[in-house]
Design an enzyme around this catalytic site. Structure first.
Site, PDB file in Angstrom:
ATOM      1  CD  GLU A 132      33.844  13.591 140.048  1.00 50.21           C
ATOM      2  OE1 GLU A 132      33.715  12.643 140.816  1.00 50.21           O
ATOM      3  OE2 GLU A 132      33.319  13.625 138.931  1.00 50.21           O
TER       4      GLU A 132
ATOM      5  CD  GLU B 251      27.208  12.498 143.383  1.00 52.71           C
ATOM      6  OE1 GLU B 251      27.734  12.036 144.423  1.00 52.71           O
ATOM      7  OE2 GLU B 251      27.757  12.479 142.279  1.00 52.71           O
TER       8      GLU B 251
HETATM    9  C1  BGC Z   1      30.064  14.364 139.008  1.00 54.57           C
HETATM   10  C2  BGC Z   1      28.898  15.101 138.456  1.00 54.57           C
HETATM   11  C3  BGC Z   1      28.878  15.050 137.000  1.00 54.57           C
HETATM   12  C4  BGC Z   1      28.829  13.617 136.594  1.00 54.57           C
HETATM   13  C5  BGC Z   1      28.758  13.401 135.151  1.00 54.57           C
HETATM   14  C6  BGC Z   1      30.036  12.960 138.523  1.00 54.57           C
HETATM   15  O1  BGC Z   1      31.114  12.226 138.959  1.00 54.57           O
HETATM   16  O2  BGC Z   1      30.147  14.444 140.371  1.00 54.57           O
HETATM   17  O3  BGC Z   1      28.201  15.899 139.199  1.00 54.57           O
HETATM   18  O4  BGC Z   1      27.963  15.853 136.378  1.00 54.57           O
HETATM   19  O5  BGC Z   1      29.915  12.898 137.143  1.00 54.57           O
HETATM   20  O6  BGC Z   1      28.347  12.171 134.927  1.00 54.57           O
END
Ligand code: BGC
Length: 914
Positions: free
Chosen positions: A492, A767
């Site tokens: 990502e 996260e």
């Molecule tokens: C990311 C985020 C992002 C989110 C949005 C994720 O996969 O890691 O931090 O803001 O998607 O939904």
């Protein structure tokens, strides 16, 4: 007659012999735009800033004088000047615009400044400089070149190497390298790496903006034979990017543009450029991918390939590449660099048989490997963030990012290897294939990120809280890698707008980020869809249109929140002006989507992303409706646009958006607030957002804050919020009479909370609240990063409320600070500081049963309103003196339990007897 003569004589001596400079007033830290001594800038009218240094209280600059010259000796001698501002009566010491003639390309401008403060004059500062890059397209005569063969026409292959030998017919006085690429580049001159930057040319909206770098390479050139070489990596341009396994997203072919401008000692000029005369080959980098890692075979190294004696007869001529459509732009921020090295703290032999190094800290970067052994031996390094509950290094959360470096030995003496065009998010690295048992010297962690100066300090009497602060900073280090990314480990690592938006203010405490965000905001505006919708991620390699991969409430609002935040923190009006059309376009888009009713009902995206949920079936979760969030954010951003318009003197717009904000607020209240004044969605996020965004009627704020506090109690003193709600909760509480509740929430150690991960050994922000649950199980592997800064957005509350460092929106950039530490939570001390453009703004307090002490530093040429917690004039002394008589204290009055002072710059030591 006599008297007149005397007066005349006095006048004559006064003009002939200026009063000697007062050494108690100095000027330093000269900055051009956001950098000190920037090389290769393309800002046409750069703004100059300086810091005033004095120990005297109450210092205000009354005048300045700037002189600019292309000749450093001339500057000191006062001629020949390119520009002199003359003595300008002004208190302005940051972002003073250069006012001289148009700047020339590739020219170094030296400047110095001196200031007056009414009674004193400083000496001229030590000179500083800026150097322009190539300001016009016609300054580039180099051609874009690429490796010729078809094997290079897609990502994933060996890294091409391009080289060129040349002769310099004279002694070199100065030389500049201007260089950029499609893909990443690393340049060597005569066997030496040029510069210390990594991941150049950086990641921008490649279709529209491409950065080039400028390097002073004078010391790397020789009279006679020379050679230059560049290696190209896939990077963001065509390597794996995004969560859909995409490759070649910006293009299929990497390419190089390079120009070396040499000036001989005798004044002649020479230019070496990338063109059809260069040669190409491949070498030891067999594969290099940001997510995947690097495969390197040292047996295929081409020793001396960037030196003139190297025989390149086996190399192929390069092909010419089509110039990209993008505009070439100079960087405005610090580059990505190695910033620290970390020794492992342990070698682990895990139950599943892995041999792993533990760095003791989750970092972003890579390891340097030291190894010796037989040629052809391959060492495999895999990088992971955490151990699973059995003690094995966990790779499950990396999804498709292999984060694996493979090094094949050339054999012989000790070999030292670092990968080139990849980075990893990790604390642990497993190693396979070592010829000899590992030692703690086998690998060294290399920390890599945007090399932004750290500007914050936050230390309290609570070690857990201090660790939280460190984890926030590590989260920022690991994710401020040229763009603000969500995470550094899985497939990502994108510039997620929502994450950046909630974290921007915290980021600006910890580091000097105006250049970093200025670059990113330029990309945001570049990638914004016509019509105003903003992509989820910036730069946006995902494609999509105004509603696909775009327009998520709370995410797209980065377009408004981030420039406004930069304006508040640094007083950067030009950036606000530049972003203003983008800001306005986003809120206009939102208003159109909401329609005449002004309730945004169809924003189906992330809502309060990752709000805490529990696997307990009896817990319904704390889901805040998406219509609620979209409408609240539309209101908030519209409010900020109105404020931005006012700050920029756009009065018609200011009125228009203020009126629209009021209308959205009314619509919000009709839809989401009960007639009795109760926010109709009973979640912490709903209350906090409605309160902070000014969406509940003032009379109802207290009731809604109480309900917020009650809900936290219902949750046993825990949060239930996600990305958008989390940064709001503590502010909503402490701004509305619930300071103790805010402290209790912050200092909660149980699950879930900010401190719970620390009890599980976290060294970065997670996260998710339940990344590792109390039973040691993991959240689902598809989304479980252990280095995501979003929940670290509580950092701004820590600085603002515990440290009491706040800004005054009417005098941005901490020109006038609002200082109001609010002790609580059982803390007995807190020491907090931010390096502002004016100097260090700091507070340090201690609290015991007899006294509250507060040390404050207010930078020269600024002032502050200081709210002394729980104090009266009678109980307060400044350095032993009664507060009312202290130098620098301009006014004081009692507000409830607090003593409120207006103070000038300087250091103050308060002591309040209890
Ligand atoms: C990311 C985020 C992002 C989110 C949005 C994720 O996969 O890691 O931090 O803001 O998607 O939904």
């Amino acid at each position: 007659m006599h008297a007149i003569l005397l007066a005349l004589a006095g006048l004559l001596t006064a003009t002939a012999r200026p009063a000697p400079a007062d050494t108690s007033l100095r000027v330093d830290q000269l900055r051009t735009e956001y950098l000190s001594n920037p090389i290769g800038t393309d800002v046409r009218r750069p703004r100059l800033s300086w810091r005033i240094v004095t120990s005297r209280r109450n210092t205000v600059q009354t005048a300045y004088e700037i002189a600019v010259s292309t000749d450093s000796a001339g500057l000191l001698a006062g001629r020949p000047l390119v520009w002199s501002s003359g003595r300008v009566p002004s208190d302005r010491s940051v972002f003073v615009e250069y006012g001289g003639p148009a700047l020339r390309s590739a020219t170094r401008y030296y400047w110095h400044v001196r200031v007056w403060d009414g009674t004193r004059a400083s000496a001229w500062s030590t000179p500083s400089w800026w150097e322009t890059g190539l300001l016009g397209r016609s300054d580039w005569t180099a051609q874009w070149i690429r490796p010729p063969d078809a094997q290079h026409d897609s990502a994933g292959g060996p890294a091409p190497m391009l080289r060129h030998a040349f002769t310099l017919a004279g002694r070199v006085r100065s030389a500049r390298l201007y260089v950029t690429s499609l893909g990443l580049y690393a340049v060597e001159l005569n066997g030496h790496r040029v510069g210390a930057d990594a991941f150049t040319p950086g990641w921008t909206s490649y279709g529209k903006r491409l950065q080039y770098q400028t390097y002073d390479v004078t010391g790397l050139l020789a009279t006679g034979s020379n050679a230059i070489g560049a290696t190209l990596g896939d990077g963001w341009y065509r390597g794996h990017l995004g969560f859909n396994d995409g490759q070649n997203l910006y293009g299929r072919r990497v390419a190089l543009l390079l120009q070396l401008d040499v000036r001989y000692a005798d004044g002649r000029a020479e230019r070496i450029v990338s063109d059809g005369g260069w040669k190409a080959a491949t070498g030891p980098i067999l594969m290099s991918d940001i997510y995947g890692g690097e495969t390197y075979d040292a047996r295929q190294e081409r020793a001396g390939w960037s030196t003139p004696r190297y025989d390149d007869s086996g190399w192929n001529p390069v092909a010419l590449a089509d110039p990209p459509a993008a505009v070439l732009v100079a960087p405005v921020a610090e580059a990505v660099r190695r910033t620290a090295e970390i020794r492992p703290i342990a070698i682990l032999h895990t139950p599943s048989g892995q041999t792993a190094f533990d760095l003791g800290q989750n970092i972003t970067g890579w390891v340097r490997l030291r190894v010796s052994g037989a040629a052809g031996t391959t060492i495999v390094l895999r990088h992971g963030e955490v151990l699973d509950k059995d003690g094995n290094v966990y790779f499950g959360n990396l999804r498709n990012a292999a984060q694996t470096d493979r090094y094949t030995l050339r054999g012989g003496a000790e070999e030292i290897y670092e990968p080139h065009f990849t980075y990893h998010g990790f604390r642990y690295v497993t190693v396979e294939g070592l010829p000899t048992p590992p030692t703690l010297e086998t690998v060294t962690g290399i920390v890599v990120h945007s090399d932004l100066p750290e500007t914050g300090r936050f230390v309290t009497s609570d070690t857990m809280l201090n660790r939280l602060q460190q984890n926030i900073v590590w989260g920022q280090r690991g994710n401020f890698l040229d763009v603000p990314t969500d995470c550094p480990q899985r497939d990502e690592r994108l510039g997620w707008t929502g994450d950046a938006q909630v974290f921007a203010r915290t980021a600006a405490f910890n580091m000097f980020v105006p250049g970093f965000f200025s670059k990113w905001l330029a990309d945001l505006a570049a990638d914004q869809h016509p019509g105003g919708s903003v992509p989820w991620v910036i730069p946006n390699p995902l494609g999509g249109d105004s509603t696909t991969f775009a327009s998520a409430a709370g995410w797209a609002d980065a377009a408004v929140v981030v420039p406004w935040t930069m304006y508040l923190v640094y007083g950067d009006q030009r950036l606000l002006e530049r972003q203003y059309p983008s800001m306005r376009a986003w809120v206009d888009y939102g208003a159109r989507r909401a329609g005449p009713g002004l309730v945004w009902r169809n924003n189906r995206y992330f809502g309060d992303w990752l709000a805490w949920h529990s696997d307990d079936a009896s817990y319904p979760g704390a889901t805040t409706g998406k219509d609620f969030i979209a409408t609240a954010y539309l209101a908030h951003s519209t409010d900020l646009v109105a404020r931005a318009a006012a700050a920029l003197g756009r009065t018609t717009d200011a009125r228009k958006y203020a009126a629209r904000f009021a209308a959205i607020r009314d619509a919000f209240q009709r839809e989401f607030v009960s007639p009795g004044g109760r926010v109709a969605e009973n979640t912490q996020t709903a209350y906090a957002m409605a309160i902070n965004f000014g969406l509940v009627r003032p009379a109802e704020r207290a009731g809604d804050t109480r309900r917020l506090a009650d809900d936290i109690r219902v949750h046993g003193g825990h949060l239930s919020t996600g990305f958008l709600g989390t940064p709001e909760v503590t502010h909503a509480l402490s701004n509305n009479g619930h300071l103790a509740d805010a402290y209790r929430l912050l200092l909660q150690r149980g699950y879930p909370s900010w401190l719970y991960p620390i009890t599980r050994g976290a060294t970065t922000m997670w996260e998710r609240w339940d990344g590792i649950r109390p039973d040691s199980s993991f959240e689902e592997p598809s989304m479980n990063s252990f280095n995501h800064y979003a929940f670290g957005a509580v950092g701004d509350w820590m600085y603002q409320v515990i440290g009491g460092i706040n800004l005054d929106p009417s005098a941005p950039g901490y020109r006038h600070a609002l200082i109001a530490p609010r002790p609580g939570g059982g803390l007995t001390s807190a020491s907090t500081a931010i390096e502002t453009l004016y100097g260090t703004l700091a507070t340090a307090w201690t609290l015991d049963s007899t006294a509250y002490t507060l040390d404050v530093d207010v930078p020269p040429n600024t002032s502050a309103r200081l709210t002394l917690w729980d104090a009266t004039a009678g109980r307060t002394r400044v350095s032993g003196r009664p507060v009312a008589r202290a130098v620098g204290v301009r006014s004081l009055h009692q507000e409830g339990n607090d003593l409120v002072l207006e103070v000038g710059s300087g250091h103050y030591a308060f002591r309040v007897t209890r």
